[in-house]
Design an enzyme around this catalytic site. Sequence first.
Site, PDB file in Angstrom:
ATOM      1  N   ASN A 241       4.842  -4.361   7.186  1.00 24.23           N
ATOM      2  CA  ASN A 241       3.939  -3.794   7.341  1.00 24.23           C
ATOM      3  C   ASN A 241       4.356  -2.850   6.643  1.00 24.23           C
ATOM      4  OD1 ASN A 241       1.299  -2.119   7.995  1.00 24.23           O
ATOM      5  ND2 ASN A 241       1.632  -1.819  10.024  1.00 24.23           N
ATOM      6  N   CYS A 242       3.265  -2.337   5.334  1.00 18.76           N
ATOM      7  CA  CYS A 242       3.708  -1.234   5.065  1.00 18.76           C
ATOM      8  C   CYS A 242       2.008   0.101   4.309  1.00 18.76           C
ATOM      9  CB  CYS A 242       5.224  -1.202   3.598  1.00 18.76           C
ATOM     10  SG  CYS A 242       4.525  -2.396   2.684  1.00 18.76           S
ATOM     11  N   VAL A 243       0.947  -0.498   5.443  1.00 13.58           N
ATOM     12  CA  VAL A 243       0.328   0.680   4.639  1.00 13.58           C
ATOM     13  C   VAL A 243      -0.709   1.764   6.096  1.00 13.58           C
ATOM     14  CG1 VAL A 243      -0.732  -0.262   2.864  1.00 13.58           C
ATOM     15  CG2 VAL A 243      -1.297  -1.092   5.465  1.00 13.58           C
TER      16      VAL A 243
END
Lengths: 428, 131
Positions: A241-243
Site C-alpha cells: 500500500n502506498c497512498v
Amino acid sequence: MRLEQRRIHIKDIQLGNETSVKSGVLTVNKEELISKLKEDKKIKDVKLDVARPGEKTRIIPVKDVIEPRVKIEGDGNGFPGVSTKMAQLGDGKVNILYGAAIVTVGDIVGFQEGVVDMWGEGAKWTPFSSTYNLVVDIIPVEGLKPHDHEAAVRLAGLRAAEYVGEAGRDVEPDEVKVYEMGSHVEEAKKYPNLPKVAYVEMLISQGLLHDGYIYGVNSQLILPTLLHPNEELDGAVISGNCVAACDKITTYQHQNNSSILDLYEQHGKTINFLGVILTPELTTLEGKFRTCDYTTKLCMNLGADGVIVSEEGYGNPDSDLLMICKKLEDNGIKTVLITDECSGRDGMSQPLADTTKEAVAVVSTGNVSHVVKLPPADKVIGNDKAIATLAGGWEGALEEDGSLQCELNAVIGATSEIGYHNLTVKLY
Amino acid sequence: MENTFDYDIVTNNPSVKDKYENIIFVDGGFKDVLFKVRDLVHNGAELINHPLGASIRMFFSPYRSIIIREKSEGNSEINKEYYINTIENSIENYNKQMENRNPDVVNSEDYSLIDENLLESAIGEFKRMQN
C-alpha cells in the site's frame, strides 16, 4: 509458538566492499546488492544511499520500510510466499539488525508523497527519522505496467532486507526478547480468570497501490483470518500500500506491530490475548457487510470478551471500522477502536467519515490534517519532483525560503493507526 | 469493450468511458460524480462500491468511478437507507476535505490510471461475490 527476537543494535550504516556487522556498524556491499536486485529483469537500475538520524536529508517518495533480519533457527527465512519458499512462521530464532531499516523509493505514480525527514521539525513526526536507513531507489525498465512496477519495487525492498539481514547471522545480540504463547485451550487453562481479548487488524485491500499480503496472498481475496501473533512478528504480513503515507502500515510496522506487542505485554497479567484477526477493507458494500459478519463471528467463536480494532487508511475503511464496532458491541463484546482523525486543520471537524453510537472507546493516533512546516533539505534522496506534489495542494504552501507547508498525511507513519509512531497523549 | 452485465459505472474518467459499456458519464469533477450517484441512489439505485477512496490522497483525485445498479430488486428498506446515508455522508466528507484543497490536476493522468485500476479491482470483487 515460541519466537526469540535477538536484537543486534545498529549504530551506523556504511556502503563498502563487504556486507557485515562489526561493533554495531552495518557495512553493505553496494555493488553486490545492486547486482542482486538487478537480477529482476524489470529493474533497470538501483541507487543506494544512506540516511542517518540528524542529517539534513529528505527521503521522498517512500514506498515501504522493512526491518532487515535473518532467521537463524526455525522455518521461514525472509518473507515466505512472497520472496522465499512457503514456510510456517512464528517459531524459532531471528537475528534483527535493530535500528536499521531498508527504505524503498519508487515513484510508481506522480502523486505519491510519503516523506521521511531525518532532522528538525519533520523528524519529530515520523518514527523512521530515528532509524539508520539504507535507501533503495528502484528505477524500472521503460514501459513497465504499473502493477508490475509496484511488484518490482515491493519485492526489491524485501530482497534487500533479506540480503542485508544475512549480515547478522553470526553476530551475538545485544538484547533478546521472547514471544511465547500456546493454544487457546492451554492459555485459557493458565489464565482462567483473565478477560479474553482479540486484536482485529484491518488492511486496505482495494487494488493497485492499495493492497496488503499475508504469506503472499493478496488480502483482497481472503475472508478475515486468524493468525498467531508470532506469525506477524515473524514477517507474515507485507505492505503493498502506498497512498496513505501517514497511516499506511509499512512492512516494518507489521514486523513490529505495536498493538500486538502491547497486547503481548499484558498477556497473562491483565488479559488473555487470543491472537490477530486480519480483516480486509474491501471496496464493495456487500464485501464490507461480509467482512463485518465474518470478523464478528470469528471473535465470538474465540469467546472474546473484548476486541481491539485498528484501521488502515481513511474514507471508505471508516465504514468497515464502525460497522465492525457496532456488530461486536451488539453481540456483547466490548470494543476499542484505534484510528487517526481527519478533523480539519483546527481539529474541530468530525474526525471520521462515518459514525455509530456504539463507538464509545476510541483511541486517536493523531489528526492527519494538522499542518507542519518543513524547512528545505540539504540533500534529497529519491525524486525531488515529489516535493512539488507535497507542496502543491493549496496556495501559499511553498514559501520563499524553500520551506513547505504540508499536512501530516504526507509524512510516513505520522499517525500510525496501529500505534507505531511518535505521537502520544499526556495527562496533566 | 468490456460487457459490464447488470451494473452501471458513474464516472468522469475519460479512460474508463472508453473501456466499458454501461457508462453514465459525468462531464465534471469528482464532486459532480458524487452528486449524480446521490440522485440515482435517491431514485432507488443500489450502491455497489463505496463512493470514497481509502486514503486522504484519493480525495484529491480529479477522477472517480462508482458502480451502481439501477432499480435493483430485492433491496430492503434498510439497505436503501444505508445507501442513501453512505452517499450523503460521502458528499459531506468530500466537502470537508476539499475545503482548503484543490483537486490535484497536475497529476491528472496518474489519478486517471489509478481510478481505472481501482475500478477494475472493484468489478473483480463484485463479480467474485455474484458468481
